[in-house]
Design a protein around this motif. Structure first.
Motif, PDB file in Angstrom:
ATOM      1  N   CYS A 121       0.850  -1.192   0.000  1.00 27.99           N
ATOM      2  CA  CYS A 121       0.000   0.000   0.000  1.00 27.99           C
ATOM      3  C   CYS A 121       0.885   1.241   0.000  1.00 27.99           C
ATOM      4  O   CYS A 121       1.821   1.345   0.790  1.00 27.99           O
ATOM      5  CB  CYS A 121      -0.911  -0.019   1.230  1.00 27.99           C
ATOM      6  N   ILE A 178       0.322   4.037   1.060  1.00 31.10           N
ATOM      7  CA  ILE A 178       0.131   4.871   2.237  1.00 31.10           C
ATOM      8  C   ILE A 178       0.692   4.232   3.505  1.00 31.10           C
ATOM      9  O   ILE A 178       1.465   4.848   4.233  1.00 31.10           O
ATOM     10  CB  ILE A 178      -1.366   5.191   2.425  1.00 31.10           C
ATOM     11  N   CYS A 179       0.309   2.979   3.779  1.00 26.04           N
ATOM     12  CA  CYS A 179       0.757   2.341   5.025  1.00 26.04           C
ATOM     13  C   CYS A 179       1.944   1.403   4.835  1.00 26.04           C
ATOM     14  O   CYS A 179       2.513   0.921   5.815  1.00 26.04           O
ATOM     15  CB  CYS A 179      -0.402   1.579   5.671  1.00 26.04           C
ATOM     16  N   GLU A 225       1.990  -1.597   3.940  1.00 25.78           N
ATOM     17  CA  GLU A 225       1.683  -2.995   4.218  1.00 25.78           C
ATOM     18  C   GLU A 225       1.251  -3.686   2.927  1.00 25.78           C
ATOM     19  O   GLU A 225       0.769  -3.032   1.996  1.00 25.78           O
ATOM     20  CB  GLU A 225       0.571  -3.095   5.265  1.00 25.78           C
ATOM     21  N   HIS A 243      -4.956   0.412   0.408  1.00 24.84           N
ATOM     22  CA  HIS A 243      -6.092  -0.198   1.090  1.00 24.84           C
ATOM     23  C   HIS A 243      -7.249   0.792   1.162  1.00 24.84           C
ATOM     24  O   HIS A 243      -7.046   2.005   1.231  1.00 24.84           O
ATOM     25  CB  HIS A 243      -5.712  -0.612   2.512  1.00 24.84           C
ATOM     26  N   CYS A 302      -7.058   2.972   4.194  1.00 29.68           N
ATOM     27  CA  CYS A 302      -5.980   3.967   4.125  1.00 29.68           C
ATOM     28  C   CYS A 302      -6.387   5.175   3.281  1.00 29.68           C
ATOM     29  O   CYS A 302      -6.139   6.326   3.670  1.00 29.68           O
ATOM     30  CB  CYS A 302      -4.722   3.333   3.547  1.00 29.68           C
ATOM     31  N   ASN A 327      -8.980   7.266   5.143  1.00 32.22           N
ATOM     32  CA  ASN A 327      -8.354   8.114   6.158  1.00 32.22           C
ATOM     33  C   ASN A 327      -7.681   9.322   5.524  1.00 32.22           C
ATOM     34  O   ASN A 327      -7.731  10.432   6.065  1.00 32.22           O
ATOM     35  CB  ASN A 327      -7.327   7.303   6.961  1.00 32.22           C
ATOM     36  N   GLN A 328      -7.070   9.120   4.363  1.00 32.22           N
ATOM     37  CA  GLN A 328      -6.424  10.244   3.684  1.00 32.22           C
ATOM     38  C   GLN A 328      -7.459  11.265   3.216  1.00 32.22           C
ATOM     39  O   GLN A 328      -7.241  12.469   3.299  1.00 32.22           O
ATOM     40  CB  GLN A 328      -5.610   9.760   2.480  1.00 32.22           C
TER      41      GLN A 328
END
Length: 295
Positions: free
Chosen positions: A136, A138-139, A141, A163, A166, A169-170
């Motif tokens: 991902c 962003i994270c 993972e 994800h 993710c 949240n952004q």
């Protein structure tokens, strides 16, 4: 309180408890005849609320929605009070808005506020799959080995994977003004795709800009921003409780109001400013761009 009204109250309270921790998903609370509901729960439940978002009690719709919900069971948590039904013709699958993600459902926060169960939800129309070991953006993972409800890809560059949680949240963190692909920075196509896939993109400033601004004034916004402040002590006067307690916007914390100035009850614990609480305007335009979001 009659048994019927008490049952409706209990059903809405169940949904309220589910949504308590996620105002970005369900919106602010509104109250009618002692029964609370969340704005987006009402929007997804009945199109009339979308047309008149500031008049939640219009023609008794509030009560009608509650009575309908009492007859529906959420397919995710198996509890009553499911206000949302899949928009696919012939499908009667119902669910609570807070249960949507857990059940793999898609809720579109724009236009007609349509909802789809996991069987009929829209899918990304891309012909790419992530390479082995893709993470991902962003994270960092690992992502699934193909597009899925949990794993998404930018429709513009087609190589930036992330994800669902993710990117949601952004979207909440940046707001519509700066929401774009975290890699290629495409804005229009990326935003339209994410909205269609059920990502809520609120119209408000960057969260870090708000935090920076608040940090320069003792770390917390400290004045009433109502058009007309009614407090005898002025906009910067605040009490620990009661009508002159200062409530900050539960979404951006960049604006505040005294309870009395916003005509709120002393029992009201949360409030949202106009910029964050206007979903109709927010989803019809992103950063004041002259286009409408296609259905």
């Amino acid at each position: 309180m009659s048994k019927k009204k008490e049952k409706a109250h209990n059903l809405m309270e169940q949904g309220e408890n589910k949504a308590e921790l996620d105002l970005d998903t369900c919106g602010i609370k509104v109250e009618q005849h002692g029964i609370c509901a969340h704005v987006f729960c009402l929007f997804f439940a009945d199109s009339h609320f979308q047309k008149r978002p500031r008049n939640y009690a219009h023609l008794g719709l509030f009560r009608q929605v509650i009575e309908k919900a009492a007859q529906k069971v959420c397919f995710v948590c198996h509890q009553s009070g499911a206000t949302i039904t899949c928009r696919e013709t012939g499908c009667d699958c119902s669910f609570h808005l807070p249960c949507a993600t857990q059940g793999g459902c898609v809720t579109q926060y724009f236009g007609l506020y349509r909802s789809f169960c996991r069987e009929h939800r829209p899918q990304q129309a891309v012909d790419v799959v992530p390479k082995v070991g893709t993470t991902c953006f962003i994270c960092l993972e690992p992502v699934d080995n193909q597009t899925s409800y949990r794993t998404m890809v930018c429709p513009a560059c087609k190589h930036t994977w992330f994800h669902r949680d993710c990117i949601q949240n952004q979207a909440v963190f940046t707001g519509a003004r700066c929401f774009c692909c975290p890699s290629c920075k495409n804005k229009y196509r990326f935003s339209m795709e994410m909205l269609t896939m059920g990502i809520r993109v609120p119209r408000r400033p960057l969260s870090w800009e708000n935090l920076h601004a608040n940090a320069e004034v003792s770390g917390r916004h400290s004045c009433c921003d109502s058009r007309e402040c009614l407090c005898p002590g002025g906009r910067e006067q605040a009490q620990e409780e009661g009508p002159w307690q200062l409530l900050l916007c539960c979404s951006c914390a960049a604006e505040g109001t005294h309870r009395r100035c916003a005509y709120l009850r002393c029992s009201t614990a949360s409030w949202e400013c106009n910029s964050c609480a206007d979903p109709i305007r927010a989803e019809k335009t992103l950063q004041d761009q002259p286009y409408s979001i296609p259905e």
